[in-house]
Design a protein around this motif. Structure first.
Motif: not given
Length: 261
Positions: A126-130, A133-138, A153-158, A229-237
């Motif tokens: 239900h949320d393929p851009y999670r 969104n985390r990347f944009i938040e940071l 970056v996806s066109p939605t976030y350019v 080509g969709l960002l499917e995982v983002f791991v940050d620490t």
């Protein structure tokens, strides 16, 4: 007991420890009689009897006036079992990270223990851009960003990224040639303006292995779906060793790239 028998017995014990880990959990709280244990474990009286017999034989529990309780040996095994389960669960949680960094060169070895407290963001139906969104938040909270990526970056976030650059955010990026050409072609005006800004530095090389982002005090690693080509995982620490590793990898790829702007 010969070596083969000892090994087989050890394997049996390990299986029972994992299979019956809930027994350690319930008996760690308070002593229980057999009916109470059966109710707590939601098993039959016969099964509870077999469990107690096996645990008593191994000196994992003892009988007290208040009921069955763990021995000191049993308490130690319970803690060890809980630690093992936690480690396995954490390893599974970081499975996407293992896949993503496989392409990293051995000159920058990674210790996955650095990511034990990492935030792992994956796509959901239900949320393929999670992850994005985390990347944009940071990105919104950082005062500078360095990194490299396998795609734009996806066109939605350019425009979100462009706005930060236009606001003066220091940005250093390493892209492969195909990504730069796509940005210049599909977002001509934004790309031209960004390329001309002093706070934006861009390097180009043939390819990079995954997505890497260095924020003020966090390092993020991104993995993409090969087909979409969709960002499917983002791991940050914010682990300092992980951040140092990220800087090492970024510097290595930047050194092998050609500066474009």
């Amino acid at each position: 007991m010969n070596t083969r028998s000892a090994e087989a017995n050890t394997e049996d014990v390990l299986v029972e420890l994992i299979r019956r880990h809930d027994v350690f959990d319930v008996l760690a709280d308070e002593p229980l009689e057999k009916p109470e244990l059966a109710a707590a474990l939601e098993v039959s009286p016969a099964t509870a009897h077999r469990i107690l017999a096996s645990f008593r034989e191994k000196d994992w529990i003892q009988r007290t006036p208040r009921g069955y309780t763990l021995t000191q040996f049993g308490e130690a095994l319970g803690r060890a079992t809980a630690t093992y389960q936690s480690t396995v669960a954490e390893t599974h949680r970081l499975a996407p990270l293992y896949d993503v960094v496989t392409a990293a060169a051995p000159s920058a070895p990674i210790d996955f223990a650095w990511f034990e407290d990492a935030t792992v963001t994956t796509v959901e139906p239900h949320d393929p851009y999670r992850p994005l969104n985390r990347f944009i938040e940071l990105l919104e909270d950082t005062s500078a960003i360095r990194g490299f990526d396998t795609t734009s970056v996806s066109p939605t976030y350019v425009e979100d990224v462009y706005d930060r650059i236009a606001d003066g955010l220091p940005v250093e990026l390493v892209y492969d040639q195909a990504v730069v050409e796509r940005l210049a072609t599909e977002y001509t005006d934004l790309a031209t303006d960004a390329f001309e800004r002093d706070n934006f530095t861009l390097w180009v090389r043939e390819e990079v292995p995954f997505g890497l982002a260095l924020f003020d005090d966090r390092v993020g690693i991104g993995g993409y779906d090969d087909e979409t080509g969709l960002l499917e995982v983002f791991v940050d620490t914010d682990n300092e060793d992980a951040y140092a590793w990220g800087e090492q990898v970024f510097n290595r790829y930047r050194e092998d790239a050609d500066r474009l702007v």
